[in-house]
Design a protein around this motif. Sequence first.
Motif, PDB file in Angstrom:
ATOM      1  N   ALA A  10       1.025  -1.417  -0.103  1.00 11.48           N
ATOM      2  CA  ALA A  10      -0.115  -0.102   0.036  1.00 11.48           C
ATOM      3  C   ALA A  10       0.945   1.282   0.015  1.00 11.48           C
ATOM      4  O   ALA A  10       0.477   2.438  -0.131  1.00 11.48           O
ATOM      5  N   ARG A  11       2.084   1.221   0.208  1.00 16.58           N
ATOM      6  CA  ARG A  11       2.792   2.220   0.523  1.00 16.58           C
ATOM      7  C   ARG A  11       3.663   2.733  -0.918  1.00 16.58           C
ATOM      8  O   ARG A  11       4.728   2.502  -1.093  1.00 16.58           O
ATOM      9  N   TRP A  15       1.100   7.320  -1.900  1.00 21.85           N
ATOM     10  CA  TRP A  15       0.948   7.059  -0.579  1.00 21.85           C
ATOM     11  C   TRP A  15       2.041   8.084   0.130  1.00 21.85           C
ATOM     12  O   TRP A  15       1.715   9.031   1.029  1.00 21.85           O
ATOM     13  N   THR A  62      -5.188  10.291   2.345  1.00 21.88           N
ATOM     14  CA  THR A  62      -4.194   9.480   2.021  1.00 21.88           C
ATOM     15  C   THR A  62      -4.008   8.006   2.875  1.00 21.88           C
ATOM     16  O   THR A  62      -3.806   7.022   1.725  1.00 21.88           O
ATOM     17  N   LEU A  63      -4.097   8.026   3.913  1.00 25.22           N
ATOM     18  CA  LEU A  63      -4.383   6.877   4.506  1.00 25.22           C
ATOM     19  C   LEU A  63      -5.503   5.779   4.296  1.00 25.22           C
ATOM     20  O   LEU A  63      -5.034   4.672   4.308  1.00 25.22           O
ATOM     21  N   PRO A  66      -5.605   3.121   0.126  1.00 25.60           N
ATOM     22  CA  PRO A  66      -5.273   1.688  -0.183  1.00 25.60           C
ATOM     23  C   PRO A  66      -6.612   0.888   0.140  1.00 25.60           C
ATOM     24  O   PRO A  66      -6.972   0.140  -0.665  1.00 25.60           O
ATOM     25  N   SER A 104      -4.034  10.491  -7.349  1.00 25.12           N
ATOM     26  CA  SER A 104      -4.863   9.771  -6.348  1.00 25.12           C
ATOM     27  C   SER A 104      -6.330   9.517  -7.001  1.00 25.12           C
ATOM     28  O   SER A 104      -7.065   8.532  -6.867  1.00 25.12           O
TER      29      SER A 104
END
Length: 116
Positions: A10-11, A15, A62-63, A66, A104
Amino acid sequence: MRSDEERSGARGWVWWYGLFLGCLLLAAGAAETVRVVRSGDGGLAFWFGTLVGGGVLVLVGTLLLPRRPRTGFMITAIGCVAGLLPTMWTLIVPVMLVVLIVVSGSRAMVAPVRSG
């Protein structure tokens, strides 16, 4: 087959980029809040609301990207729009915020929608 994003975790760079911009807005908000309080110029609600509020929204969005791409995108986009006006004088930060909205958003539209 797993997608590239699943393989890299996910990073991905989006991110980290979102976390960087969210922290940048929070730092600018803290600095402007201190400046306004010390100088007594006024505008505390504007500076605190747009920079700190926008930074928090960018971080939260942003968190969420994912796990919930569309919700994360909407929250991120609202935070970026909030941070655009007070950072307009820098020329670079608004461009970076628009880039975050675009990437995004493109990731959110490509991500599969989970059902039930």
